[in-house]
Design a protein around this motif. Structure first.
Motif, PDB file in Angstrom:
ATOM      1  N   ILE A 127      -3.624   8.660  -1.498  1.00  0.00           N
ATOM      2  CA  ILE A 127      -3.821   7.406  -0.211  1.00  0.00           C
ATOM      3  C   ILE A 127      -3.859   8.536   1.031  1.00  0.00           C
ATOM      4  O   ILE A 127      -3.059   9.300   1.362  1.00  0.00           O
ATOM      5  CB  ILE A 127      -2.481   6.697  -0.140  1.00  0.00           C
ATOM      6  N   THR A 128      -5.223   8.439   1.681  1.00  0.00           N
ATOM      7  CA  THR A 128      -5.536   9.286   2.900  1.00  0.00           C
ATOM      8  C   THR A 128      -5.757   8.603   3.974  1.00  0.00           C
ATOM      9  O   THR A 128      -6.675   7.469   3.990  1.00  0.00           O
ATOM     10  CB  THR A 128      -6.871  10.014   2.430  1.00  0.00           C
ATOM     11  N   GLY A 156      -7.648   9.554  -5.685  1.00  0.00           N
ATOM     12  CA  GLY A 156      -6.470   9.303  -6.118  1.00  0.00           C
ATOM     13  C   GLY A 156      -5.406   9.425  -5.191  1.00  0.00           C
ATOM     14  O   GLY A 156      -4.074   8.963  -5.467  1.00  0.00           O
ATOM     15  N   LEU A 171      -7.968   2.337  -8.272  1.00  0.00           N
ATOM     16  CA  LEU A 171      -7.726   2.364  -6.853  1.00  0.00           C
ATOM     17  C   LEU A 171      -8.851   2.820  -5.950  1.00  0.00           C
ATOM     18  O   LEU A 171      -8.724   2.746  -4.682  1.00  0.00           O
ATOM     19  CB  LEU A 171      -6.435   2.576  -6.477  1.00  0.00           C
ATOM     20  N   GLU A 172      -9.450   3.897  -6.549  1.00  0.00           N
ATOM     21  CA  GLU A 172     -10.395   4.618  -5.806  1.00  0.00           C
ATOM     22  C   GLU A 172     -11.151   3.747  -4.887  1.00  0.00           C
ATOM     23  O   GLU A 172     -11.741   2.879  -5.395  1.00  0.00           O
ATOM     24  CB  GLU A 172     -11.250   5.268  -6.796  1.00  0.00           C
ATOM     25  N   SER A 221       2.811   4.585  -2.817  1.00  0.00           N
ATOM     26  CA  SER A 221       2.480   5.306  -4.171  1.00  0.00           C
ATOM     27  C   SER A 221       2.770   4.520  -5.311  1.00  0.00           C
ATOM     28  O   SER A 221       2.279   4.595  -6.573  1.00  0.00           O
ATOM     29  CB  SER A 221       3.307   6.685  -4.224  1.00  0.00           C
ATOM     30  N   ALA A 259      -4.920   5.489 -10.384  1.00  0.00           N
ATOM     31  CA  ALA A 259      -5.534   6.101  -9.429  1.00  0.00           C
ATOM     32  C   ALA A 259      -7.039   5.634  -9.353  1.00  0.00           C
ATOM     33  O   ALA A 259      -7.775   5.405  -8.443  1.00  0.00           O
ATOM     34  CB  ALA A 259      -5.512   7.464  -9.524  1.00  0.00           C
ATOM     35  N   GLN A 286      -7.271   5.071   3.027  1.00  0.00           N
ATOM     36  CA  GLN A 286      -8.165   4.609   1.893  1.00  0.00           C
ATOM     37  C   GLN A 286      -7.699   5.767   0.498  1.00  0.00           C
ATOM     38  O   GLN A 286      -7.266   6.931   0.834  1.00  0.00           O
ATOM     39  CB  GLN A 286      -9.673   5.083   2.290  1.00  0.00           C
ATOM     40  N   VAL A 287      -7.728   5.027  -0.498  1.00  0.00           N
ATOM     41  CA  VAL A 287      -7.470   5.912  -1.706  1.00  0.00           C
ATOM     42  C   VAL A 287      -8.886   6.773  -1.896  1.00  0.00           C
ATOM     43  O   VAL A 287      -9.792   6.308  -2.288  1.00  0.00           O
ATOM     44  CB  VAL A 287      -7.227   5.222  -3.012  1.00  0.00           C
ATOM     45  N   LYS A 288      -8.736   8.258  -1.771  1.00  0.00           N
ATOM     46  CA  LYS A 288      -9.727   9.273  -2.080  1.00  0.00           C
ATOM     47  C   LYS A 288      -9.047  10.101  -3.191  1.00  0.00           C
ATOM     48  O   LYS A 288      -8.188  10.825  -2.806  1.00  0.00           O
ATOM     49  CB  LYS A 288     -10.024   9.886  -0.794  1.00  0.00           C
ATOM     50  N   VAL A 308      -0.381   2.911  -6.595  1.00  0.00           N
ATOM     51  CA  VAL A 308      -1.346   4.095  -7.270  1.00  0.00           C
ATOM     52  C   VAL A 308      -0.623   4.206  -8.691  1.00  0.00           C
ATOM     53  O   VAL A 308      -1.310   4.236  -9.802  1.00  0.00           O
ATOM     54  CB  VAL A 308      -1.412   5.378  -6.518  1.00  0.00           C
ATOM     55  N   TYR A 344       0.900  -1.094  -0.148  1.00  0.00           N
ATOM     56  CA  TYR A 344       0.002   0.115   0.108  1.00  0.00           C
ATOM     57  C   TYR A 344       0.769   1.075   0.039  1.00  0.00           C
ATOM     58  O   TYR A 344       0.902   1.826   0.865  1.00  0.00           O
ATOM     59  CB  TYR A 344      -0.790  -0.214   1.246  1.00  0.00           C
TER      60      TYR A 344
END
Lengths: 294, 426
Positions: free
Chosen positions: B409-410, B407, B295-296, B284, B292, B403-405, B287, B282
């Motif tokens: 990673i958040t 595009g 992966l959303e 970049s 992106a 979570q990918v938000k 991604v 997990y």
């Protein structure tokens, strides 16, 4: 039925991608009887060169691809001229060992020029899935399969009908005899490595458009050895047929045997098939049977 | 003949002149006008072995990680003056993600008398820990699996392991994502080495008690180019969630294959399934490879801070990545490895401070006893605090869910402490 269709379609398209890489191996073998162990690394290096031209230098695809192919052909020529030509007439093992050395040099070049280790190839093939009889496959795989088929036809015609292709086949049979007949063996070697470079570049661009540019390209390149062994080292037809066979074996085996055996059987099945086939046909499905009197 | 003799004599004269002048030349080269303090002593360097997969199947992780750890040690040596005045001498080796190469490297480390060593991949630590434990050479794995630290011997884990990653994600899923009734069905997609088996070990141990039903387990190789078949098999079990414990390249392939299957209007599969990723993949890189858009919404666990977070160590690390390895900016593996470098320095510092007799008496045994086992360090906030609990060789225990938000990673959870799981390994 839908599952079977999915397994078959996926197996054939993935297998055709293996075939694409295997063609490059067969090209070298057919013209010089050298097992090119640097095939995977060539695919990796030329993928990065494609990335360099199309992404970093910003060339559009229609310009970047020819530049990449030309660079790969030039690299093939340099390899032959610098590393392999001095070994003409030496035992084949020496040449194979040199290709292993070339593999490490290529890995070093990649690390030196592209330390980022992973990149995505600029989008030039749409990745929207295509639905066929209830199954679905990404367009990238279909493009790779189609291009592999076109290349197979082109190189087959070249080897069968072109003067240079015929000379290449003769050279692989007996270097010394061909040399004695006045055919420029060195030129033939140069051309074969240039073509092999170009094939590896096309394969690399297509492979990396599917899964990105990573070191995994080397391993996928190595996987193609199993294709050429099954198909026969010197047969383009073998490479084209064996790829889908291995792809199908992986997918059908993985699809139907995992429940009965264990997860991971998918990776073993192609090798079991190769062993069985080689027991029956030691030169592979379409390889030339060589009988030597001793 | 006479000419040959002359050349011979001339050669001997030149050679003699060169030999005679060497000490003079050497003195000239080394000489300067600075006075040397006769009381000053150079503190002995502290030798550490670090192996990383710069090439091979995990190079997409190994390259940012090798950059991160070496940058951090450069920072310690050059800006902090080393560890209490001792420079860290790194014996760094690329293991190519090959077990055979790794076992050669660990032998080199032992014969070079390193005080401790690290590996960055669990698979490589799995390959060498037998030799290291036999030699009582302490070390830690940055990314680790439960079987590396249990039973506890001389090998430690920098952070929670792949079993913890599964457990933290599963708990978060149960508490925050699962809205259905009854037991959620989970499928596991596992890399065919310790990266995958670590997650399976935890699922075997905890799934039932957490109210999760494991309906499918599929393994894959690191060079896989398509996992559609495995996913069709998984789809037949109608899972609610798929957890992938693998490296970035295979994970990107799996996620892309899931999206392809989901888009089949004639025969849709895996529609609405939740995707969770273990921390080996997990970053970049994932991604970049998967894209992106694909992966959303995908979840993942990771045990470090994110880029740009307001923690003590962020500014210096960001300065170094921009200065020396700008390609790895925003790569979370660089963070884990930068923290690895800081941790190596802290272990050595703690060992020097606590070992009777100090640096002069540092041995691998003392580094373990007075360094590893006396740690109490916050790693500049880059990951969970580090301390040692007897019997639990995981040095840091905290993870977060991301979570990918849009595009990116958040982080979507605070730090979650991964409880110790007794796997019963002997």
């Amino acid at each position: 039925m839908a599952d079977l269709m999915q397994f078959v379609l996926t197996g054939i398209t993935v297998g055709m991608v293996y075939s694409l890489i295997a063609l490059g191996f067969t090209f070298i073998w057919k013209s010089s009887s050298v097992a090119n162990l640097a095939l995977g690394q060539m695919v990796l290096l030329f993928s990065w060169i494609a990335y360099g031209t199309m992404h970093q230098a910003g060339l559009p695809f229609w310009a970047g691809l020819p530049v990449t192919i030309a660079a790969a052909a030039a690299m093939g020529w340099i390899l032959e001229r610098v590393a392999l030509r001095p070994l003409i007439g030496q035992p084949i093992l020496s040449l194979i060992t040199v290709t292993l050395g070339i593999a490490f040099v290529f890995e070093g070049l990649v690390s030196m020029f592209w330390p980022i280790s992973t990149a995505a190839m600029p989008d030039f093939i749409p990745d929207e899935p295509v639905q066929i009889f209830g199954a679905v496959v990404s367009q990238e795989y279909l493009w790779a399969a189609g291009i592999a088929l076109v290349l197979f036809i082109l190189v087959s015609i070249f080897f069968r009908y072109h003067k240079m292709g015929v000379a290449m086949r003769a050279t692989a049979d007996d270097q010394m005899a061909v040399w004695a007949c006045g055919i420029p063996v060195t030129k033939i070697f140069s051309v074969s490595w240039m073509f092999a470079g170009a094939l590896a570049a096309i394969g690399g661009v297509l492979m990396s458009s599917i899964g990105g540019i990573t070191y995994g390209l080397v391993e996928t390149g190595l996987k193609s050895f199993s294709v050429v062994i099954l198909g026969g080292l010197d047969s383009f037809l073998g490479a084209m047929v064996a790829g889908p066979i291995i792809g199908l074996a992986e997918n059908l085996g993985g699809g139907y045997l995992t429940q009965l055996t264990w997860s991971g059987i998918k990776d073993v099945i192609p090798f079991i098939i190769i062993i069985i086939v080689l027991f029956i046909k030691p030169y592979g499905l379409f390889g030339q049977v060589r009988i030597e009197r001793i | 003949m006479r000419r040959m003799n002359r050349i011979k004599k001339l050669s001997i004269m030149v050679l003699t002149l060169l030999l005679v002048s060497l000490p003079v030349l050497a003195a000239g080269c080394g000489g300067n006008d600075e006075e040397v303090d006769p009381t000053a002593t150079v503190k002995q360097p502290l030798k550490v072995g670090i192996m990383y997969p710069q090439t091979g199947g995990a190079s997409s992780k190994g390259q940012p990680m090798s950059a991160g750890v070496l940058d951090a040690i450069k920072y310690v040596n050059e800006e902090l003056g080393g560890v209490l005045g001792h420079q860290i001498e790194v014996i760094g080796r690329d293991n190519g993600y090959s077990a055979a190469t790794a076992t050669t490297i660990i032998s080199q480390f032992i014969s070079s008398n390193v005080l401790m060593f690290t590996t960055q991949a669990s698979a490589m630590m799995t390959a060498v820990m037998g030799i290291a434990n036999e030699a009582s050479l302490p070390g830690f794995a940055v990314f680790s699996a439960p079987a590396i630290t249990q039973p506890a011997k001389h090998i430690y884990a920098q952070m929670p392991d792949y079993g913890d990653g599964w457990a933290v994600f599963a708990q978060y899923y149960m508490d925050n994502i699962w809205k259905g009734t009854g037991k959620p069905k989970m499928a596991l997609m596992l890399l065919n080495n310790s990266t995958g088996s670590g997650a399976k070990d935890a699922a075997d141990k905890l799934a039932a008690s957490m109210g999760i039903e494991i309906v499918a387990i599929e393994t894959h190789a690191s060079d896989t180019s398509d996992e559609t078949t495995a996913l069709v098999n998984i789809a037949a079990k109608n899972p609610d969630v798929i957890f992938i414990s693998s490296t970035p390249k295979p994970t990107s392939t799996i996620v892309q294959n899931i999206r392809t299957l989901q888009s089949n209007t004639a025969n849709p599969r895996l529609v609405g399934v939740t995707i969770g990723c273990g921390h080996a993949s997990y970053t970049s890189e994932l991604v970049t490879l998967a894209g992106a858009a694909k992966l959303e919404g995908v979840y993942g666990v990771f045990p470090t801070a994110n880029w740009g977070e307001n923690v003590a160590g962020m500014a210096k690390m960001t300065e170094y990545v921009n200065k020396y390895h700008s390609d790895f900016a925003n790569n979370m593996d660089y963070i884990t490895a930068w923290a690895e470098g800081l941790l190596i320095a802290k272990i050595l510092e703690t060992a020097i401070q606590n070992t009777p007799g100090g640096a002069a008496n540092l041995t691998p045994e003392n580094v373990e006893k007075y360094g590893f086992q006396m740690l109490n360090y916050d790693v500049a906030g880059l990951h969970g605090p580090v301390d040692y609990t007897p019997g639990d060789n995981r040095l840091s225990k905290a993870m977060r869910v991301f979570q990918v938000k849009s595009g990116v990673i958040t982080a979507i959870s605070d730090w979650i402490n991964a409880a110790y799981i007794d796997y019963g390994f002997s």
